[in-house]
Each structure stands twice: as structure tokens, then as C-alpha cells.
Design an enzyme around this catalytic site. Structure first.
Site, PDB file in Angstrom:
ATOM      1  N   HIS A  35       5.006   4.077   7.852  1.00 12.50           N
ATOM      2  CA  HIS A  35       3.611   3.695   7.662  1.00 12.50           C
ATOM      3  C   HIS A  35       2.945   4.677   6.695  1.00 12.50           C
ATOM      4  O   HIS A  35       3.520   5.701   6.352  1.00 12.50           O
ATOM      5  CB  HIS A  35       2.833   3.822   8.979  1.00 12.50           C
ATOM      6  CG  HIS A  35       3.375   3.078  10.133  1.00 12.50           C
ATOM      7  ND1 HIS A  35       2.863   1.865  10.540  1.00 12.50           N
ATOM      8  CD2 HIS A  35       4.354   3.375  11.029  1.00 12.50           C
ATOM      9  CE1 HIS A  35       3.499   1.453  11.624  1.00 12.50           C
ATOM     10  NE2 HIS A  35       4.415   2.348  11.935  1.00 12.50           N
ATOM     11  N   GLU A 117       4.303   8.076  10.354  1.00 14.24           N
ATOM     12  CA  GLU A 117       3.149   7.940   9.466  1.00 14.24           C
ATOM     13  C   GLU A 117       3.247   8.990   8.370  1.00 14.24           C
ATOM     14  O   GLU A 117       3.472  10.171   8.649  1.00 14.24           O
ATOM     15  CB  GLU A 117       1.845   8.163  10.234  1.00 14.24           C
ATOM     16  CG  GLU A 117       1.531   7.104  11.252  1.00 14.24           C
ATOM     17  CD  GLU A 117       0.846   5.871  10.685  1.00 14.24           C
ATOM     18  OE1 GLU A 117       0.644   5.789   9.447  1.00 14.24           O
ATOM     19  OE2 GLU A 117       0.519   4.985  11.488  1.00 14.24           O
ATOM     20  N   HIS A 156       5.950  -0.868   7.459  1.00 15.03           N
ATOM     21  CA  HIS A 156       5.053  -1.647   8.313  1.00 15.03           C
ATOM     22  C   HIS A 156       4.831  -3.028   7.702  1.00 15.03           C
ATOM     23  O   HIS A 156       4.739  -4.028   8.417  1.00 15.03           O
ATOM     24  CB  HIS A 156       3.731  -0.889   8.471  1.00 15.03           C
ATOM     25  CG  HIS A 156       2.921  -1.311   9.638  1.00 15.03           C
ATOM     26  ND1 HIS A 156       1.665  -0.816   9.869  1.00 15.03           N
ATOM     27  CD2 HIS A 156       3.161  -2.165  10.666  1.00 15.03           C
ATOM     28  CE1 HIS A 156       1.171  -1.349  10.971  1.00 15.03           C
ATOM     29  NE2 HIS A 156       2.055  -2.171  11.471  1.00 15.03           N
ATOM     30  N   ASP A 166       1.403  -1.209   4.205  1.00 14.91           N
ATOM     31  CA  ASP A 166       1.965   0.133   4.089  1.00 14.91           C
ATOM     32  C   ASP A 166       3.474   0.158   4.350  1.00 14.91           C
ATOM     33  O   ASP A 166       3.980  -0.732   5.032  1.00 14.91           O
ATOM     34  CB  ASP A 166       1.229   1.104   5.023  1.00 14.91           C
ATOM     35  CG  ASP A 166       1.203   0.691   6.498  1.00 14.91           C
ATOM     36  OD1 ASP A 166       0.930  -0.487   6.785  1.00 14.91           O
ATOM     37  OD2 ASP A 166       1.447   1.555   7.351  1.00 14.91           O
TER      38      ASP A 166
END
Length: 186
Positions: A35, A117, A156, A166
């Protein structure tokens, strides 16, 4: 880099346990989802991503935060622009990162995935430090969890097309996969 499969924690990561997680229904780890996030959008190094994942985001701190302060989300890992690695959820638990999602016909990807992330946006290139830490972390995860494999790594956007974009076009998938292939053969 080392992941302890019995605890699900990465030895090299800073630990900031998020309440936004729960037990995996089957205990399976077989998908890795990449992400991006920045808070406020497009701003880096603010500490607000951590606040979001810890339910401490101040809705008054920025106009954007009023709309997201009530979200209960998390990821297993965050890699900041300078390469700093933070872990919010142990790998054996279900982080709340994928939302409505589907991989190879299987819905609810949070049930069987790990979420990483990257501090960033779809359009801005990611840093050298982020790629280095991402590759090292991915290698450690591949060693620790036999259900993971290079072909079970996605963005994602791949599991929530039309809803999420993303890690975006700025993420260099070819570079990442080449670096993984340099040592990891599965």
C-alpha cells in the site's frame, strides 16, 4: 532481518501495537499486499499515519482528518521515507488494511494477507531507503511464512480495483521483483 513465526514480530521493527486487529479465522498467511499512505495527503514525516493506526488522530489537526479520524484501520508494517520500519500488528493477527478485496477469486483478503504501507503517494517516487527495507522485510516474510511466494505479492490496487490505486504508478514493481529474485528463488 528476522521475523519470529511464533510471535509474528520483526526483531528490527519498532513496535507500536495497534488495537485495530483481530484473530485470523484460519491462521493462514499467504498473500502480501503493498500500500501507500501519507497524512495529510502528500506530506511525509508527520507521525500522523502512526496516530491513525493507533486511533489517536486529532480531527482538528488538519481539515482532511475530520473525515478519517473515526476509521479503525491498521497495517502490519509501515516503511517511512527514511527507511524507518514500524510494526503495528503481529503477522499472525489480522490487520485491517485491505477492506473490500479479492485475490484469485477469494474475498476478504485481510483474513490471509499481510499489509505493508509505504509512506508515499501514487505519483511520487519512493525512496531508495524504502526499497531496501521493503526487500529485506519481504525476504524475511518469505522465509517465515511458507504460504507466501513471490507470485502472491500484489498492490492494494490489484485486490480492490476501481476502489484503490496504491501503491500507484510511482512504485517500481520491476525493480522490486528483480531485487527479490536476486536472492529468493521459490
Amino acid at each position: 532481518m528476522q521475523i519470529d513465526p511464533s510471535t509474528g514480530w520483526c526483531a528490527e521493527a519498532r513496535r507500536r501495537p495497534s488495537p485495530n486487529c483481530n484473530a485470523r479465522p484460519e491462521g493462514e498467511v499467504s498473500l502480501l499486499v503493498i500500500h501507500n499512505i501519507s497524512l495529510p495527503p502528500g506530506q511525509f514525516g508527520t507521525g500522523e499515519v502512526e496516530n491513525l493506526f493507533l486511533n489517536r488522530l486529532d480531527p482538528q489537526a488538519h481539515p482532511y482528518f475530520a473525515g478519517i479520524a473515526g476509521l479503525r484501520v491498521s497495517a502490519h508494517f509501515l516503511i517511512e521515507r527514511d527507511g524507518r520500519l514500524t510494526q503495528f500488528v503481529p503477522c499472525g493477527a489480522r490487520a485491517w488494511h485491505a477492506g473490500v478485496s479479492c485475490f484469485e477469486g477469494r474475498e476478504q483478503c485481510n483474513d490471509f494477507s499481510l499489509g505493508i504501507e509505504l509512506e508515499g503517494t501514487d505519483e511520487l517516487p519512493y525512496s531508495e531507503a524504502q526499497y531496501c527495507v521493503l526487500v529485506a522485510l519481504t525476504r524475511a516474510l518469505l522465509r517465515a511464512y511458507p504460504g507466501l511466494a513471490a507470485e502472491r505479492i500484489c498492490g492494494h490496487s490489484d485486490i480492490a480495483p476501481g476502489r484503490k490505486s496504491d501503491p500507484g504508478p510511482a512504485f517500481d514493481w520491476a525493480r522490486y521483483r528483480r531485487a527479490l529474485a536476486a536472492e529468493v528463488v521459490r
